[in-house]
Design a protein around this motif. Structure first.
Motif, PDB file in Angstrom:
ATOM      1  N   THR A 255       0.857  -1.175   0.000  1.00 16.81           N
ATOM      2  CA  THR A 255       0.000   0.000   0.000  1.00 16.81           C
ATOM      3  C   THR A 255       0.898   1.231   0.000  1.00 16.81           C
ATOM      4  O   THR A 255       1.835   1.329   0.796  1.00 16.81           O
TER       5      THR A 255
ATOM      6  N   LYS B 205      -4.427   6.704  -0.745  1.00 20.86           N
ATOM      7  CA  LYS B 205      -3.630   5.476  -0.788  1.00 20.86           C
ATOM      8  C   LYS B 205      -3.879   4.739  -2.102  1.00 20.86           C
ATOM      9  O   LYS B 205      -4.932   4.874  -2.739  1.00 20.86           O
TER      10      LYS B 205
ATOM     11  N   ASP C 127      -3.381   0.624  -3.481  1.00 17.41           N
ATOM     12  CA  ASP C 127      -2.997  -0.764  -3.232  1.00 17.41           C
ATOM     13  C   ASP C 127      -2.361  -1.329  -4.493  1.00 17.41           C
ATOM     14  O   ASP C 127      -2.929  -1.220  -5.591  1.00 17.41           O
TER      15      ASP C 127
ATOM     16  N   SER D  87     -11.221  -1.213  -1.479  1.00 14.20           N
ATOM     17  CA  SER D  87     -11.262  -2.634  -1.125  1.00 14.20           C
ATOM     18  C   SER D  87     -12.368  -3.387  -1.864  1.00 14.20           C
ATOM     19  O   SER D  87     -12.320  -4.611  -1.957  1.00 14.20           O
TER      20      SER D  87
END
Length: 301
Positions: free
Chosen positions: A41, A51, A53, A86
């Motif tokens: 990350t 952020k 990933d 996510s």
């Protein structure tokens, strides 16, 4: 909270009977699965949502060659309480297993401090440009990036491909944006004006105002640097994948945008997948996702 927010989004979807549609996936069908985790990350700002990933294929990459790289943009009506990056973990993992590096970006939604205009757009842009900075360290191909965006993320993926055409006096303008080679929009909302005029879209109409703000004397046209049709032609190939039974994103938003893009001279193709709703578009082992992977493979040639 995430699951409740998703259920709230589904509650906005018009009711249908069993005779009208095949059994479709729900968000719980996807999010209740074991969630894979990224390899790294990376922060591109100080906020906890700024952020990215990174998902990398297992094993060494071919000598002298970078990993084929996919930029992934989540949806959720540009609203963080509905979805964050996510939500794309399952397809990111599937792409990782298929040999792709995945740059899965996050951004501040309209319900977060700093979100809306210009912050949401600036976050998406900074997260994208950060790929170029990380390319050498992680073996990413920054010269041929394919962007895949779902729902509101479909709008942002197309907008990222249009950044070179932003007005120079816009706060969203950047002199050297990362070039996007190809865009695949999954049930996207590229035309913000049409979205704001479509009360039957699952995001509602007020969120567009939350995203863009109100016109002012200094900024009378809120769409000129935010809505993708205003930036056509993108001069980037575009594939739109939409579910025939999607009750969240009306099909006319896809057909309308595709017609505009083609009229402007862009290569834009709409792929309508039967027996497919909104969740199937970002769930592995669905016909819609198989179609997307085939389009991705073709875009990498």
């Amino acid at each position: 909270m995430f699951r409740l927010a998703i259920l709230a989004l589904i509650a906005l979807t018009p009711a249908v009977t069993a005779a009208d549609t095949p059994k479709l996936l729900t968000w719980d069908d996807l999010t209740s699965r074991a969630k894979p985790v990224p390899d790294a990350t990376i922060a591109y700002g100080d906020d906890h949502l700024q952020k990215v990933d990174l998902w990398l294929p297992a094993g060494p990459r071919p000598r002298g060659k970078p990993y084929p790289t996919v930029l992934v943009v989540h949806g959720g009506c540009w609203t963080t309480s509905i979805a964050d990056r996510s939500l794309m973990n399952w397809v990111a993992d599937d792409l990782r297993k298929a040999g792709y590096a995945v740059w899965n970006i996050d951004y501040r939604g309209v319900d977060r401090t700093g979100g809306g205009y210009p912050g949401t757009f600036q976050d998406a842009a900074k997260a994208t440009d950060a790929l170029r900075d990380a390319a050498a360290q992680y073996g990413l191909d920054a010269k041929h990036v394919v962007a895949i965006g779902h729902s509101a993320g479909g709008h942002l993926a197309l907008w990222l491909a249009a950044r070179a055409r932003l007005p120079k006096d816009s706060p969203l303008h950047s002199a050297h944006p990362l070039k996007i080679a190809h865009v695949i929009s999954l049930g996207g909302l590229p035309d913000l004006e049409a979205t704001a005029a479509s009360p039957d879209n699952g995001c509602g109409t007020e969120v567009v105002g939350d995203l863009l703000g109100k016109p002012t004397p200094a900024r009378p046209d809120i769409y000129r640097d935010t809505s993708v049709p205003r930036l056509l032609p993108l001069r980037v190939p575009q594939d739109l994948v939409n579910g025939r039974e999607d009750r969240i994103i009306p099909m006319r938003l896809a057909t309308g945008y595709t017609a505009q893009a083609r009229k402007a001279g862009d290569q834009a193709v709409l792929h309508i997948v039967p027996d497919t709703g909104h969740v199937e578009l970002v769930a592995p082992d669905t016909e819609a996702w198989r179609k997307t992977k085939a389009l991705l493979a073709a875009a990498q040639r």
